[in-house]
Motif scaffolding. Structure first.
Motif: not given
Length: 75
Positions: A2-10, A33-37
């Motif tokens: 729920x934090x910024x980790x997935x966004x940084x990874x993408x 995938x949810x972060x991407x959307x």
């Protein structure tokens, strides 16, 4: 998740693909995938030198909100 980790990874995936090393990502494909959307950052299928180990799916969650299921994903 729920934090910024997935966004940084993408955001880092295109740069990781250029390096001559192998990268193993432990996380949830559904979260990426949810972060991407949500962010509009393209989710590329992980190929070549980047491997996703899909270890946990927290299910339903909201970005920026603490919850038991997202906390469990961090452990």
């Amino acid at each position: 998740p729920a934090g910024i980790g997935p966004e940084i990874l993408l955001k880092s995936i295109p740069y990781l693909k250029e390096l001559k090393a192998q990268f193993f990502i432990y996380g949830s494909e559904n979260v990426l995938r949810k972060t991407s959307k949500t962010t509009g950052i393209a989710y590329e299928n992980l190929k070549g030198n980047i491997f996703l180990i899909d270890v946990f799916d927290p299910g339903n969650f909201e970005f920026g909100r603490e919850a038991r299921n997202t906390g469990k994903a961090q452990i």
